[in-house]
Design an enzyme around this catalytic site. Structure first.
Site, PDB file in Angstrom:
ATOM      1  N   LYS A  10       0.852  -0.957  -0.145  1.00 55.28           N
ATOM      2  CA  LYS A  10       0.048   0.053   0.133  1.00 55.28           C
ATOM      3  C   LYS A  10       0.887   1.141   0.031  1.00 55.28           C
ATOM      4  O   LYS A  10       2.135   1.262   0.337  1.00 55.28           O
ATOM      5  CB  LYS A  10      -0.770   0.155   1.203  1.00 55.28           C
ATOM      6  CG  LYS A  10      -0.153   0.026   2.461  1.00 55.28           C
ATOM      7  CD  LYS A  10       0.029   1.359   3.167  1.00 55.28           C
ATOM      8  CE  LYS A  10       0.609   1.557   4.471  1.00 55.28           C
ATOM      9  NZ  LYS A  10       1.645   2.435   5.061  1.00 55.28           N
ATOM     10  N   PRO A  94       9.804  -4.364  -0.528  1.00 57.73           N
ATOM     11  CA  PRO A  94      10.935  -3.833   0.298  1.00 57.73           C
ATOM     12  C   PRO A  94      10.378  -3.705   1.716  1.00 57.73           C
ATOM     13  O   PRO A  94       9.252  -3.558   2.007  1.00 57.73           O
ATOM     14  CB  PRO A  94      11.237  -2.486  -0.031  1.00 57.73           C
ATOM     15  CG  PRO A  94      10.759  -2.308  -1.200  1.00 57.73           C
ATOM     16  CD  PRO A  94       9.613  -3.277  -1.562  1.00 57.73           C
ATOM     17  N   ALA A  97       9.586  -0.399   5.176  1.00 62.18           N
ATOM     18  CA  ALA A  97       9.738   0.536   3.957  1.00 62.18           C
ATOM     19  C   ALA A  97       8.574   1.592   4.030  1.00 62.18           C
ATOM     20  O   ALA A  97       8.498   2.521   3.432  1.00 62.18           O
ATOM     21  CB  ALA A  97       9.678   0.096   2.618  1.00 62.18           C
ATOM     22  N   GLY A  98       7.628   1.312   4.889  1.00 63.71           N
ATOM     23  CA  GLY A  98       6.146   2.156   4.609  1.00 63.71           C
ATOM     24  C   GLY A  98       5.474   1.741   3.923  1.00 63.71           C
ATOM     25  O   GLY A  98       4.415   2.559   3.547  1.00 63.71           O
ATOM     26  N   LEU A  99       5.488   0.412   3.358  1.00 62.41           N
ATOM     27  CA  LEU A  99       4.456  -0.147   2.477  1.00 62.41           C
ATOM     28  C   LEU A  99       3.663  -1.392   2.650  1.00 62.41           C
ATOM     29  O   LEU A  99       2.991  -1.848   2.224  1.00 62.41           O
ATOM     30  CB  LEU A  99       5.449  -0.443   1.119  1.00 62.41           C
ATOM     31  CG  LEU A  99       6.183   0.297   0.454  1.00 62.41           C
ATOM     32  CD1 LEU A  99       7.372  -0.313  -0.592  1.00 62.41           C
ATOM     33  CD2 LEU A  99       5.341   1.696  -0.179  1.00 62.41           C
ATOM     34  N   ALA A 100       3.876  -1.597   4.259  1.00 60.23           N
ATOM     35  CA  ALA A 100       2.766  -2.490   4.798  1.00 60.23           C
ATOM     36  C   ALA A 100       2.984  -3.846   4.306  1.00 60.23           C
ATOM     37  O   ALA A 100       2.081  -4.789   4.433  1.00 60.23           O
ATOM     38  CB  ALA A 100       1.356  -2.163   4.690  1.00 60.23           C
ATOM     39  N   SER A 103       2.160  -6.704   7.150  1.00 58.95           N
ATOM     40  CA  SER A 103       0.768  -6.598   7.225  1.00 58.95           C
ATOM     41  C   SER A 103      -0.049  -7.058   6.027  1.00 58.95           C
ATOM     42  O   SER A 103      -1.001  -7.902   6.255  1.00 58.95           O
ATOM     43  CB  SER A 103       0.185  -5.094   7.348  1.00 58.95           C
ATOM     44  OG  SER A 103       0.856  -4.519   8.328  1.00 58.95           O
ATOM     45  N   SER A 104       0.504  -7.127   4.773  1.00 61.71           N
ATOM     46  CA  SER A 104      -0.223  -7.336   3.785  1.00 61.71           C
ATOM     47  C   SER A 104       0.122  -8.991   3.769  1.00 61.71           C
ATOM     48  O   SER A 104      -0.698  -9.839   3.472  1.00 61.71           O
ATOM     49  CB  SER A 104       0.372  -6.857   2.296  1.00 61.71           C
ATOM     50  OG  SER A 104      -0.782  -6.916   1.338  1.00 61.71           O
ATOM     51  N   ASP A 136      -2.462  -1.998  10.222  1.00 60.49           N
ATOM     52  CA  ASP A 136      -2.611  -1.943   9.047  1.00 60.49           C
ATOM     53  C   ASP A 136      -2.934  -3.147   8.305  1.00 60.49           C
ATOM     54  O   ASP A 136      -3.504  -3.270   7.332  1.00 60.49           O
ATOM     55  CB  ASP A 136      -1.258  -1.756   8.330  1.00 60.49           C
ATOM     56  CG  ASP A 136      -0.878  -0.276   8.463  1.00 60.49           C
ATOM     57  OD1 ASP A 136      -1.786   0.685   9.100  1.00 60.49           O
ATOM     58  OD2 ASP A 136       0.394  -0.108   8.140  1.00 60.49           O
TER      59      ASP A 136
END
Ligand code: ATP
Length: 288
Positions: A10, A94, A97-100, A103-104, A136
């Site tokens: 995300k 990555p 990285a702030g891309l969750a 969580s995904s 998240d």
């Protein structure tokens, strides 16, 4: 029956933090949308009644600390499942990285094991369970585009933003989300206009979406890591329509409607940054 499940990353189009709550969590108001960069989760039934996990990434723990492992353990315990599973993660997102990504992976494991173990849970029920693993995870269970409030687990679905390219650039540092939140001082920050972003998405108003991009956590991460700030400046120079850091960083993203501009930004950036991706926004959920 072997199950393959996609776990997309995300980005945050807007991220605001309202205040710190008594339970220690921060009250957030953020817009998240999924992008076409995904881990792949393979779930294989195991004769032994246990969970095993593997991935090729040296940045990800291959044990009970892995968020996908936690998702499997939660379902097993809550629904008294006496079957085992091997979870194999093909890591493309990555890490830290702030891309969750984590969580995904957890959300994909919940969706996949719901099928494998025939639990019959709805996405709403999986999202509630996901919140026990991480804030998240609920959004990642649904995918698509949404407003997330509370500590991130209260989800209101939004339409997909207009189609556009997203160029992601991740500097060679990992950022701890907890660390960024602990350093956040809400007294001296400019809050993004999240309501304006919601309206712009609903009206498919691309230029207002670009103008409304905002992330209150930039105040912490950009100050601590000047390379993240430099990357933002580079992306702006190469002609992006909008540029923002995602989550707590350090990944920054640029958006553009035009393929030729995307190519220019992508090529220009590769000299400055070793991890660069050009992807599309996956605004509609593939999981419903
Ligand atoms: P967010 O945007 O939700 O804050 P993030 O992109 O910053 O997340 P992740 O990639 O999810 O961060 O990883 C955060 C930490 O979680 C890492 O330091 C990693 O060790 C741990 N982790 C546990 N399981 C996973 C997983 N399946 N994939 C990635 N990281 C994981």
């Amino acid at each position: 029956m072997r199950i393959l499940e996609k776990a997309p990353a995300k980005i945050n189009l807007a991220l605001d933090v309202l205040h710190k709550r008594q339970d220690g969590f921060h009250e957030v108001k953020m817009i998240m949308t999924m992008i076409d960069l995904a881990d792949r989760i393979e779930l294989t039934p195991l004769k032994e009644n246990k969970i095993t996990i593997s991935s090729h990434s040296r940045y990800v723990p291959n044990d009970e600390r892995n968020l996908a492992y936690k998702a499997a353990a939660l379902l097993k315990e809550r629904f008294q499942v006496n079957e085992g599973v091997t979870i194999s993660i093909d890591k493309q997102i990555p890490v830290a990285a702030g891309l969750a990504g984590g969580s995904s992976d957890a959300a994909a494991t919940l969706r996949g094991l719901n099928k494998m173990w025939k639990l019959g849970l709805s996405l709403d029920e999986l999202a509630v369970l996901g919140a026990e693993i991480g804030s998240d995870v609920s959004f990642c269970v649904y995918g698509g585009t949404a407003l997330a409030t509370g500590r991130g687990e209260i989800i209101e679905h939004l339409p997909a933003p207009p189609p556009c390219w997203v160029i992601l650039a991740k500097p060679f540092i990992g950022v701890s989300t907890a660390d960024v939140y602990s350093k956040l001082n809400l007294e001296n920050v400019t809050h993004p206009n999240v309501d304006q972003m919601i309206k712009a998405i609903e009206e498919q108003d691309y230029s207002t979406i670009c103008q409304s991009l905002g992330n209150v956590l930039e105040t912490v991460t950009l100050e601590k890591y000047p390379e993240v700030k430099q990357l933002k400046t580079q992306l702006q120079r190469f002609g992006a329509d909008g540029v923002l850091m995602s989550g707590s960083g350090p990944t920054v993203f640029a958006i553009t409607e035009h393929e030729s501009r995307m190519q220019r930004i992508y090529n220009g950036l590769r000299g400055f940054c070793n991890q660069v991706y050009a992807v599309r926004i996956l605004g509609e959920s593939p999981f419903k």
